[in-house]
Design an enzyme around this catalytic site. Structure first.
Site, PDB file in Angstrom:
ATOM      1  N   ALA A  99      -6.645  -4.722  -3.810  1.00 22.72           N
ATOM      2  CA  ALA A  99      -6.576  -5.386  -5.115  1.00 22.72           C
ATOM      3  C   ALA A  99      -7.490  -6.605  -5.156  1.00 22.72           C
ATOM      4  O   ALA A  99      -7.938  -7.111  -4.121  1.00 22.72           O
ATOM      5  CB  ALA A  99      -5.135  -5.804  -5.399  1.00 22.72           C
ATOM      6  N   GLY A 158      -4.461  -1.598  -2.036  1.00 24.57           N
ATOM      7  CA  GLY A 158      -4.622  -0.701  -3.166  1.00 24.57           C
ATOM      8  C   GLY A 158      -5.583   0.431  -2.893  1.00 24.57           C
ATOM      9  O   GLY A 158      -5.448   1.518  -3.462  1.00 24.57           O
ATOM     10  N   GLU A 216      -3.576   2.973  -1.242  1.00 22.64           N
ATOM     11  CA  GLU A 216      -2.685   3.569  -2.242  1.00 22.64           C
ATOM     12  C   GLU A 216      -3.425   4.563  -3.129  1.00 22.64           C
ATOM     13  O   GLU A 216      -2.862   5.596  -3.526  1.00 22.64           O
ATOM     14  CB  GLU A 216      -2.030   2.468  -3.073  1.00 22.64           C
ATOM     15  CG  GLU A 216      -0.989   1.699  -2.273  1.00 22.64           C
ATOM     16  CD  GLU A 216      -0.490   0.448  -2.962  1.00 22.64           C
ATOM     17  OE1 GLU A 216       0.728   0.215  -2.955  1.00 22.64           O
ATOM     18  OE2 GLU A 216      -1.337  -0.308  -3.499  1.00 22.64           O
ATOM     19  N   GLU A 247      -0.344  -5.923   2.869  1.00 20.23           N
ATOM     20  CA  GLU A 247       0.169  -6.877   1.883  1.00 20.23           C
ATOM     21  C   GLU A 247       1.127  -7.893   2.500  1.00 20.23           C
ATOM     22  O   GLU A 247       1.181  -9.052   2.068  1.00 20.23           O
ATOM     23  CB  GLU A 247       0.864  -6.126   0.736  1.00 20.23           C
ATOM     24  CG  GLU A 247      -0.069  -5.373  -0.196  1.00 20.23           C
ATOM     25  CD  GLU A 247      -0.361  -3.957   0.281  1.00 20.23           C
ATOM     26  OE1 GLU A 247      -0.936  -3.193  -0.489  1.00 20.23           O
ATOM     27  OE2 GLU A 247      -0.012  -3.618   1.450  1.00 20.23           O
TER      28      GLU A 247
END
Length: 254
Positions: free
Chosen positions: A60, A103, A106, A126
């Site tokens: 992210a 991310g 993901e 994270e």
């Protein structure tokens, strides 16, 4: 920020294009959701998602992080984009070169199949920021590698290289870096030349089944097994088998 190429062989190539590290900003996620929507409305034969030759996506855009309100907005953007990728009614291959973290990992998890370059690195780090995955990682990672392994990877933030990712089921193939994109495109081209309506129903049956109990999954399979006989490809395949044996059918994708 997201490039879409529809190739003559029926393969759609989606390339993340946010230098230097392909950060998954909310702007990029909005474009990715739109591209996934386009690929759902007008499906190709198969899809390859890549970040380029040296990098998949580093995660992210941390610069957008602030308080709870921003977290809710960012989480919603991630889920909208990655759920849209997962919902594309064709096989979606992640070609993972270099880092796929947070991310980025993901996004790879939202794909149907992950081919990693030998220098690829996966992780959900994270927790090192004092937060948790918010783009589906807690759910999709556990479904791939098992709950215990997923919990430990996320709780420690440990990154895994391609060989370990293959061993634990996070990657499905590992190839030399300079062969990664050729291998992903070759597999996607093979899929695109096949009975893509049947592939779409296979994906729907598996995804729906793993998210429910066995009885519900078996009922879905029975429903889709009957439905596939409405496709032209099913008739082509059955008649070809009767006339020529297996593996000779020339499918139309209808």
């Amino acid at each position: 920020l997201v490039l879409l190429e529809r190739r003559a062989d029926g393969v759609a190539v989606v390339t993340l294009n946010n230098p230097k590290v392909n950060a998954l900003s909310t702007a990029l996620l909005a474009e990715l959701a739109a591209v996934a929507g386009d690929l759902t409305a007008d499906p190709p034969g198969a899809v390859v998602i890549t970040g380029g030759e040296r990098l998949f996506a580093a995660g992210a855009d941390i610069g957008e992080f602030a308080g709870r309100a921003e977290a809710e907005r960012i989480g919603a953007a991630f889920h909208a984009a990655l759920d849209a990728v997962a919902a594309i009614p064709r096989m979606v291959i992640a070609a993972v070169s270099g880092f796929a973290l947070g991310g980025g990992c993901e996004l790879a998890l939202a794909c149907d199949y992950r081919i990693a370059g030998e220098k690829a690195v996966f992780g959900q780090p994270e927790v090192l920021l004092g937060i948790i995955p918010g783009g589906g990682g807690t759910q999709r990672l556990a479904r791939l590698v098992g709950a215990a392994t997923a919990k430990m990877l996320m709780a420690t933030g440990r990154q895994v290289r391609a060989d370990e990712a293959l061993r634990i089921g996070l990657a499905d193939e590992v190839v030399p870096n300079d062969e990664l994109h050729a291998r992903a495109l070759a597999l996607a081209s093979e899929l695109a030349a096949g009975a893509v309506p049947a592939q779409a129903l296979i994906k729907r049956a598996v995804d729906g089944g793993v998210e429910s109990d066995l009885g519900t999954g078996l009922a879905l399979e029975r429903e889709l097994f009957a439905a596939v006989f409405d496709t032209a490809d099913s008739q082509i395949g059955v008649e070809s088998f009767k006339a020529n044996g297996p593996g000779q059918a020339q499918f139309t994708g209808r």
